[in-house]
Design a protein around this motif. Structure first.
Motif, PDB file in Angstrom:
ATOM      1  N   ARG A   1      45.123  47.433  27.562  1.00 43.55           N
ATOM      2  CA  ARG A   1      45.946  48.726  27.051  1.00 43.55           C
ATOM      3  C   ARG A   1      45.796  50.293  27.879  1.00 43.55           C
ATOM      4  O   ARG A   1      46.668  51.066  28.046  1.00 43.55           O
ATOM      5  N   LEU A   2      44.820  49.859  28.532  1.00 46.09           N
ATOM      6  CA  LEU A   2      43.698  51.257  29.216  1.00 46.09           C
ATOM      7  C   LEU A   2      44.440  51.595  30.545  1.00 46.09           C
ATOM      8  O   LEU A   2      43.675  52.168  31.472  1.00 46.09           O
ATOM      9  N   GLY A   3      45.209  50.500  31.020  1.00 37.70           N
ATOM     10  CA  GLY A   3      45.692  50.136  32.759  1.00 37.70           C
ATOM     11  C   GLY A   3      44.964  48.614  33.107  1.00 37.70           C
ATOM     12  O   GLY A   3      44.780  49.824  34.217  1.00 37.70           O
ATOM     13  N   LYS A   4      43.903  48.937  33.013  1.00 35.86           N
ATOM     14  CA  LYS A   4      42.692  48.238  33.685  1.00 35.86           C
ATOM     15  C   LYS A   4      42.553  47.129  33.928  1.00 35.86           C
ATOM     16  O   LYS A   4      41.700  45.827  34.140  1.00 35.86           O
ATOM     17  N   GLY A   5      43.838  45.790  33.048  1.00 31.93           N
ATOM     18  CA  GLY A   5      44.285  44.466  32.978  1.00 31.93           C
ATOM     19  C   GLY A   5      43.665  43.551  33.805  1.00 31.93           C
ATOM     20  O   GLY A   5      43.398  42.844  34.230  1.00 31.93           O
ATOM     21  N   THR A   6      44.431  44.631  35.531  1.00 31.53           N
ATOM     22  CA  THR A   6      43.578  43.520  36.826  1.00 31.53           C
ATOM     23  C   THR A   6      42.681  42.858  37.014  1.00 31.53           C
ATOM     24  O   THR A   6      42.054  42.321  37.535  1.00 31.53           O
ATOM     25  N   TYR A   7      41.194  44.216  36.075  1.00 35.65           N
ATOM     26  CA  TYR A   7      39.595  43.708  36.710  1.00 35.65           C
ATOM     27  C   TYR A   7      39.512  43.127  35.638  1.00 35.65           C
ATOM     28  O   TYR A   7      38.448  42.207  35.425  1.00 35.65           O
ATOM     29  N   PHE A   8      40.771  42.573  34.304  1.00 32.40           N
ATOM     30  CA  PHE A   8      39.676  41.963  33.385  1.00 32.40           C
ATOM     31  C   PHE A   8      40.823  40.798  32.909  1.00 32.40           C
ATOM     32  O   PHE A   8      41.155  40.194  32.030  1.00 32.40           O
ATOM     33  N   SER A   9      41.378  39.854  34.307  1.00 36.07           N
ATOM     34  CA  SER A   9      42.206  38.849  33.669  1.00 36.07           C
ATOM     35  C   SER A   9      41.491  37.653  34.175  1.00 36.07           C
ATOM     36  O   SER A   9      42.096  36.612  34.767  1.00 36.07           O
ATOM     37  N   PHE A  10      40.804  37.420  32.285  1.00 34.41           N
ATOM     38  CA  PHE A  10      39.688  35.813  32.169  1.00 34.41           C
ATOM     39  C   PHE A  10      40.822  35.335  30.848  1.00 34.41           C
ATOM     40  O   PHE A  10      40.789  35.682  30.539  1.00 34.41           O
ATOM     41  N   PRO A  11      41.061  34.173  32.249  1.00 35.40           N
ATOM     42  CA  PRO A  11      41.582  33.027  31.168  1.00 35.40           C
ATOM     43  C   PRO A  11      40.395  32.411  29.894  1.00 35.40           C
ATOM     44  O   PRO A  11      41.107  32.049  28.838  1.00 35.40           O
TER      45      PRO A  11
ATOM     46  N   ILE B   1      34.625  34.369  33.160  1.00 37.86           N
ATOM     47  CA  ILE B   1      34.208  35.474  33.302  1.00 37.86           C
ATOM     48  C   ILE B   1      33.017  35.026  34.361  1.00 37.86           C
ATOM     49  O   ILE B   1      31.877  35.539  34.215  1.00 37.86           O
ATOM     50  N   PHE B   2      31.845  33.719  33.570  1.00 37.73           N
ATOM     51  CA  PHE B   2      30.833  33.225  34.143  1.00 37.73           C
ATOM     52  C   PHE B   2      30.839  33.336  35.797  1.00 37.73           C
ATOM     53  O   PHE B   2      29.931  32.947  35.865  1.00 37.73           O
ATOM     54  N   GLU B   3      32.362  32.450  36.055  1.00 34.34           N
ATOM     55  CA  GLU B   3      32.328  32.013  37.692  1.00 34.34           C
ATOM     56  C   GLU B   3      31.840  33.726  38.153  1.00 34.34           C
ATOM     57  O   GLU B   3      31.324  33.549  39.413  1.00 34.34           O
ATOM     58  N   GLU B   4      32.533  34.802  37.856  1.00 33.39           N
ATOM     59  CA  GLU B   4      32.272  36.017  38.167  1.00 33.39           C
ATOM     60  C   GLU B   4      30.275  36.952  37.852  1.00 33.39           C
ATOM     61  O   GLU B   4      30.341  36.924  38.452  1.00 33.39           O
ATOM     62  N   LEU B   5      30.389  36.126  36.383  1.00 35.03           N
ATOM     63  CA  LEU B   5      28.481  36.622  36.583  1.00 35.03           C
ATOM     64  C   LEU B   5      27.981  35.824  37.515  1.00 35.03           C
ATOM     65  O   LEU B   5      27.093  36.628  38.210  1.00 35.03           O
ATOM     66  N   ARG B   6      28.577  34.387  37.564  1.00 33.73           N
ATOM     67  CA  ARG B   6      27.428  34.274  39.025  1.00 33.73           C
ATOM     68  C   ARG B   6      27.429  35.098  40.509  1.00 33.73           C
ATOM     69  O   ARG B   6      26.682  35.077  41.139  1.00 33.73           O
ATOM     70  N   LEU B   7      28.199  34.885  40.621  1.00 29.67           N
ATOM     71  CA  LEU B   7      28.778  36.101  42.347  1.00 29.67           C
ATOM     72  C   LEU B   7      27.916  37.530  41.724  1.00 29.67           C
ATOM     73  O   LEU B   7      27.377  37.821  42.525  1.00 29.67           O
ATOM     74  N   ALA B   8      28.015  37.612  40.754  1.00 32.43           N
ATOM     75  CA  ALA B   8      27.330  39.522  40.752  1.00 32.43           C
ATOM     76  C   ALA B   8      26.351  39.370  40.169  1.00 32.43           C
ATOM     77  O   ALA B   8      25.151  40.041  40.948  1.00 32.43           O
ATOM     78  N   SER B   9      25.513  38.154  39.985  1.00 30.08           N
ATOM     79  CA  SER B   9      24.044  38.283  39.479  1.00 30.08           C
ATOM     80  C   SER B   9      23.551  37.475  41.336  1.00 30.08           C
ATOM     81  O   SER B   9      22.182  37.489  41.520  1.00 30.08           O
TER      82      SER B   9
END
Length: 711
Positions: A504-514, A519-527
């Motif tokens: 709703r704040l226009g940042k949906g492309t950064y938070f398109s997690f089903p 989310i954990f897959e991205e966390l793996r990369l971030a860590s």
């Protein structure tokens, strides 16, 4: 079989129309015990019970909280739809209205008050996925530097102390399975028997195997009863005990010169300081005799293996970081770290107290234990998130300090997820006053907590039974919490709420997690390649291997059972010993004519944190239905306090009224009040707002008060 018996079994089978089993994990302490909810439908009524499930950490054990956790999750008072405050009263609204309200109010406030006028207050009870996403939400969706979490009130001293001494913080440096084989155990400010009951058998087994157990605590507890030596010290004097023991270890030649020379730095400065101390002065300051100090030091130094475990008793102090480092000095000086049966254990309090502090909820942190002030760390995370490094906000302030920023006008709005800061913070009256000054307060919770009651908008979230995700337990073991129970009402997972608002704040492309797994897959990369590296961990592996201890750097990596075997995590590979001075004791409140007693706080077995969940469990509430003040009988007589009478406890910051409880297990100069209750029983109303200079931990464990009977 007779017709009568057949008819009986048919009737019984018809009554039990169905039975379902739900695998899950306890939402409370850091043991994160695996368990199952068994639900039977008998005619039109459901009957539930929770049983333990075998796993490497708790081995199928459950405590009374775990056995009754489902009672709050299925309570009829659960929030089941969004609530919007209109003319001072809450009204049910749709999610569409709730999201539209957030979008309009957040944007309006940032347009008028600036980007950092929004703030986020998180929780160590969130899953790793949701803790990670909340940090990203604050910095990407809201673009604010102001985010911190309630773990700042719990584990900050131990985490900061371990990072400064070892270069890395992972609760336990060893496994729980090593505890029974160690020869000497030092328990500093921890009441495992009531706070982590399913951990206690490891220490009982150690005792059976001949381990010598030393406990440091102003009270006699179920934990100190296990000890061979109980140092019943004055509250807040732990740093003096650590220094006194180190002085004795050095002078009696129980140190390990080779380990000190090859694997540590700054020993000479520490030696110079502690050997200059007077043990008689330490005995006076701490209330522990010189003989007992010698006994503790000599046994710890003499045995070939030893472990030190700390918890809130020594950590929730305004010199908590230095106190932790004082006890870490004992390990480093004797070489009892980085090998079998020897190491450090910071006994995490909250369910995901370890994982929630590793992946970006803290004001100064990015995922993987990266620093938000390190240009390389910022660039790496910005790349993972698909933004420019310059778009990442800088460092904010600690949890309590965010309320000071509200008071000063720098923060105009707050988004609180899974926390109850009105009850959990020190100087609680000030916290309540600050929240009332906000232009817009949003709270995400299971119940209408004391904080939620002050909110403009309350969003219903899902419970541990419904919300899948990973948590990292007291051993640093990442575990997958399965969750398949039907969602209650219109509640949503915390991660879904964050994604929806970001959209709703226009940042949906950064938070398109089903899903949580996505989310954990991205966390793996971030860590990846961070200090807390989860990159080799997957949901599939967690299901097969029942948890993996980080760091785990590849899918073939079994994880790390024991830290620091060859090197510490500082760039030069050496641990850093630290001079921690007894003079810091002078900064703490001291009894005086107006407030002649020490006050210390803590937990009881049947409740958890602010009690918002456990007090919703009839079975738990019945065990401890009100707060109390524990005092020595001679203290009670001096203040004319009768047993089971109402007592007014007063500090310079406020007052509470609680029931008296006489006990010879506590020092005569000290009273104890548990912190799970609210309103006029909320002991945090009495606690000052002094903060540890290193980690910004409040000094919950030492206040000064007076008491009087309520006539």
């Amino acid at each position: 079989m007779t017709d009568l018996m057949l008819n009986y079994f048919r009737q019984k089978q018809q009554k039990v129309q169905s039975e379902h089993t739900f695998d899950t994990q306890c939402p409370f302490c850091s043991m994160q015990c695996k368990m199952q909810l068994i639900e039977q439908r008998i005619v039109t009524r459901k009957k539930q019970k929770t049983v333990g499930k075998d796993n490497p950490t708790s081995e199928g054990r459950l405590c009374v909280k775990g056995m009754n956790a489902h009672q709050h999750a299925l309570h009829h008072n659960r929030l089941k739809q969004p609530l919007l405050k209109v003319n001072g009263e809450f009204q049910p609204v749709s999610w569409e209205v709730a999201y539209q309200t957030i979008q309009e109010r957040f944007q309006m406030i940032q347009n008028t008050d600036g980007q950092d006028s929004l703030s986020v207050y998180g929780s160590a009870s969130l899953t790793n996925e949701e803790a990670y996403l909340l940090g990203k939400f604050a910095r990407v969706a809201l673009g604010t530097k102001y985010i911190d979490y309630n773990g700042r009130l719990c584990m900050a001293s131990a985490a900061t102390g371990a990072n400064l001494s070892f270069g890395l913080d992972r609760g336990f440096t060893n496994t729980l399975q090593e505890v029974p084989e160690t020869r000497c155990i030092l328990l500093a400010g921890t009441n495992i028997a009531e706070c982590q009951p399913t951990m206690m058998p490891y220490f009982e087994k150690a005792k059976e195997n001949g381990a010598y157990i030393i406990a440091i605590d102003p009270r006699e507890t179920k934990t100190t009863q296990l000890a061979d030596l109980h140092l019943k010290n004055k509250p807040g004097s732990d740093i003096a005990i650590a220094n006194g023991m180190l002085k004795i270890l050095i002078e009696e030649q129980y140190i390990d010169p080779t380990f000190i020379e090859t694997r540590t730095e700054h020993f000479e400065e520490v030696e110079r300081y502690v050997t200059s101390l007077d043990l008689n002065e330490i005995a006076t300051v701490s209330g522990v005799s010189v003989d007992d100090l010698y006994q503790a030091a000599k046994v710890f130094g003499h045995e070939d293996s030893g472990m030190i475990f700390t918890a809130r008793g020594i950590e929730q102090q305004i010199n908590g970081t230095e106190t932790v480092r004082g006890f870490l000095n004992l390990l480093l000086a004797t070489g009892k770290i980085g090998k079998k049966y020897s190491g450090f254990g910071a006994i995490t309090g909250q369910g995901n107290g370890q994982g929630a502090r590793e992946h970006g909820q803290k004001a100064d942190q990015l995922p993987g234990y990266r620093s938000i002030e390190n240009p390389n760390h910022r660039a790496y995370i910005a790349d993972i998130w698909g933004i420019k490094e310059s778009e990442l906000p800088g460092k904010g302030v600690s949890a309590y300090e965010m309320f000071e920023e509200i008071e000063s006008g720098s923060i105009s709005s707050m988004f609180v997820m899974c926390s109850n800061p009105v009850v959990s913070n020190p100087n609680a009256n000030f916290i309540q006053s600050a929240l009332k000054k906000l232009k817009f307060l949003v709270v995400v919770d299971l119940f209408l907590s004391e904080t939620a009651k002050l909110a403009d908008l309350v969003l219903p979230s899902t419970s541990y039974l419904e919300d899948e995700g990973t948590v990292t337990n007291v051993e640093g073991r990442v575990m997958l919490r399965e969750a398949s129970y039907p969602i209650q009402g219109e509640a949503k997972h915390d991660w879904q709420i964050l994604c929806d608002i970001a959209d709703r704040l226009g940042k949906g492309t950064y938070f398109s997690f089903p899903s949580a797994e996505a989310i954990f897959e991205e966390l793996r990369l971030a860590s990846q390649k961070g200090k807390a590296d989860y990159s080799g961990i997957t949901y599939d592996r967690l299901r097969k291997e029942e948890g993996i201890r980080w760091p785990c750097t590849s899918k073939n990596d079994p994880g790390t059972e024991r830290l620091f075997e060859e090197t510490f995590a500082h760039p030069d590979g050496k641990a850093k010993m630290a001079v921690v001075k007894n003079q810091t004791l002078k900064q703490k409140p001291q009894p005086n004519n107006n407030y002649p007693l020490y006050l210390t706080t803590g937990r009881v077995m049947s409740h958890y944190l602010t009690g918002e969940q456990t007090r919703m469990s009839p079975s738990l509430a019945a065990r401890e239905f009100e707060a109390y003040v524990e005092m020595h009988p001679e203290t009670a007589d001096f203040f004319d306090i009768k047993e089971n009478s109402l007592v007014k406890v007063i500090s310079e910051h406020g007052w509470i009224i609680v029931r008296s409880k006489r006990s010879t297990s506590i020092r005569k100069d000290t009273v104890f009040v548990p912190f799970h209750w609210t309103e006029t029983q909320n002991v945090n109303r009495l606690v000052a707002d002094q903060l540890d200079p290193y980690c910004r931990m409040p000094g919950f464990k030492i206040s000064v008060v007076t008491i009087s009977p309520v006539r």
